[in-house]
Design a protein around this motif. Sequence first.
Motif, short mmCIF file in Angstrom:
data_model
loop_
_atom_site.label_atom_id
_atom_site.label_comp_id
_atom_site.label_asym_id
_atom_site.label_seq_id
_atom_site.Cartn_x
_atom_site.Cartn_y
_atom_site.Cartn_z
N VAL A 78 44.84 47.31 48.64
CA VAL A 78 44.72 47.68 47.23
C VAL A 78 43.61 48.71 47.06
O VAL A 78 43.78 49.72 46.36
CB VAL A 78 44.45 46.44 46.34
CG1 VAL A 78 44.17 46.84 44.90
CG2 VAL A 78 45.61 45.45 46.42
N ARG A 79 42.47 48.48 47.70
CA ARG A 79 41.36 49.42 47.59
C ARG A 79 41.77 50.81 48.09
O ARG A 79 41.45 51.82 47.46
CB ARG A 79 40.14 48.92 48.36
CG ARG A 79 39.58 47.60 47.83
CD ARG A 79 38.23 47.22 48.42
NE ARG A 79 38.06 47.45 49.83
CZ ARG A 79 38.32 46.56 50.80
NH1 ARG A 79 38.79 45.36 50.49
NH2 ARG A 79 38.10 46.86 52.07
N ARG A 80 42.50 50.84 49.20
CA ARG A 80 42.97 52.13 49.73
C ARG A 80 43.99 52.77 48.80
O ARG A 80 43.90 53.97 48.52
CB ARG A 80 43.59 51.93 51.11
CG ARG A 80 42.57 51.78 52.19
CD ARG A 80 43.24 51.79 53.54
NE ARG A 80 42.23 51.67 54.59
CZ ARG A 80 42.50 51.36 55.82
NH1 ARG A 80 43.75 51.13 56.20
NH2 ARG A 80 41.54 51.27 56.72
N ALA A 81 44.98 52.00 48.37
CA ALA A 81 46.04 52.55 47.51
C ALA A 81 45.49 53.12 46.22
O ALA A 81 46.00 54.12 45.70
CB ALA A 81 47.08 51.46 47.21
N GLU A 82 44.43 52.50 45.70
CA GLU A 82 43.87 52.92 44.42
C GLU A 82 42.62 53.80 44.57
O GLU A 82 42.01 54.19 43.59
CB GLU A 82 43.56 51.69 43.55
CG GLU A 82 44.79 50.85 43.23
CD GLU A 82 45.88 51.63 42.49
OE1 GLU A 82 45.54 52.52 41.67
OE2 GLU A 82 47.07 51.34 42.72
N GLY A 83 42.23 54.08 45.82
CA GLY A 83 41.09 54.96 46.08
C GLY A 83 39.78 54.39 45.58
O GLY A 83 38.93 55.12 45.06
N LEU A 84 39.58 53.08 45.77
CA LEU A 84 38.38 52.40 45.26
C LEU A 84 37.32 52.22 46.35
O LEU A 84 37.64 51.86 47.48
CB LEU A 84 38.76 51.03 44.70
CG LEU A 84 39.71 51.04 43.51
CD1 LEU A 84 40.22 49.64 43.22
CD2 LEU A 84 39.03 51.65 42.30
N GLY A 85 36.07 52.43 45.98
CA GLY A 85 34.94 52.21 46.87
C GLY A 85 33.88 51.37 46.19
O GLY A 85 33.96 51.11 44.98
N GLY A 86 32.89 50.95 46.94
CA GLY A 86 31.81 50.11 46.43
C GLY A 86 31.18 50.68 45.18
O GLY A 86 30.83 51.85 45.13
N GLY A 87 31.04 49.84 44.15
CA GLY A 87 30.42 50.22 42.89
C GLY A 87 31.36 50.88 41.90
O GLY A 87 31.00 51.05 40.73
N ASP A 88 32.56 51.25 42.34
CA ASP A 88 33.51 51.87 41.42
C ASP A 88 33.94 50.89 40.34
O ASP A 88 34.14 49.70 40.62
CB ASP A 88 34.77 52.34 42.16
CG ASP A 88 34.56 53.55 43.02
OD1 ASP A 88 33.48 54.18 42.92
OD2 ASP A 88 35.47 53.88 43.81
N PRO A 89 34.12 51.38 39.10
CA PRO A 89 34.67 50.51 38.06
C PRO A 89 36.15 50.28 38.33
O PRO A 89 36.88 51.21 38.68
CB PRO A 89 34.46 51.31 36.77
CG PRO A 89 34.36 52.73 37.21
CD PRO A 89 33.81 52.71 38.61
N VAL A 90 36.57 49.02 38.22
CA VAL A 90 37.96 48.64 38.47
C VAL A 90 38.52 48.05 37.19
O VAL A 90 37.97 47.08 36.65
CB VAL A 90 38.05 47.60 39.62
CG1 VAL A 90 39.50 47.23 39.89
CG2 VAL A 90 37.37 48.12 40.88
N THR A 91 39.60 48.64 36.70
CA THR A 91 40.27 48.10 35.52
C THR A 91 41.36 47.15 36.00
O THR A 91 42.24 47.54 36.77
CB THR A 91 40.85 49.22 34.65
OG1 THR A 91 39.77 50.06 34.23
CG2 THR A 91 41.56 48.66 33.43
N VAL A 92 41.24 45.90 35.57
CA VAL A 92 42.07 44.81 36.06
C VAL A 92 42.87 44.20 34.91
O VAL A 92 42.34 43.97 33.83
CB VAL A 92 41.17 43.70 36.67
CG1 VAL A 92 42.01 42.49 37.09
CG2 VAL A 92 40.37 44.23 37.83
N THR A 93 44.15 43.94 35.17
CA THR A 93 44.94 43.08 34.29
C THR A 93 45.29 41.87 35.12
O THR A 93 45.84 41.99 36.21
CB THR A 93 46.21 43.79 33.78
OG1 THR A 93 45.82 44.95 33.06
CG2 THR A 93 47.02 42.87 32.88
N LEU A 94 44.94 40.71 34.61
CA LEU A 94 45.06 39.45 35.34
C LEU A 94 45.91 38.51 34.49
O LEU A 94 45.63 38.34 33.30
CB LEU A 94 43.64 38.90 35.51
CG LEU A 94 43.39 37.74 36.39
CD1 LEU A 94 42.08 38.00 37.13
CD2 LEU A 94 43.24 36.51 35.56
N ALA A 95 46.97 37.95 35.06
CA ALA A 95 47.86 37.05 34.32
C ALA A 95 47.98 35.71 35.03
O ALA A 95 48.10 35.66 36.26
CB ALA A 95 49.24 37.68 34.15
#
Length: 98
Positions: A78-95
């Motif tokens: 998921v981190r790779r697919a979304e280009g996320l690294g440490g400290g990045d803000p992550v917008t999450v929808t959780l159901a």
Amino acid sequence: MELSFTAPLWQWQARQDDSWWFVTVPPDESDLLADLPLPPRGFGSIRVRVTVGTTTWHTSVFPSKEQDGYVLPMKKAVRRAEGLGGGDPVTVTLATSV
């Protein structure tokens, strides 16, 4: 129940070699999760469907005394697919199913 929030991506310091990464569910949303009438699961976990960007997967959130709420593990894929690294803000929808 569906919750949306944005929180930073962080690495668990105790296990840096294993690259365990999480997003902490904010206090208000953690309180809502804690109030759910769910059957007991291992470690107090709650099964959830998560969407971050264009990636959706099933996992569990876990209660954390250190974070004073629930934490969401973030898979490497998921981190790779979304280009996320440490400290990045992550917008999450959780159901949840409740």
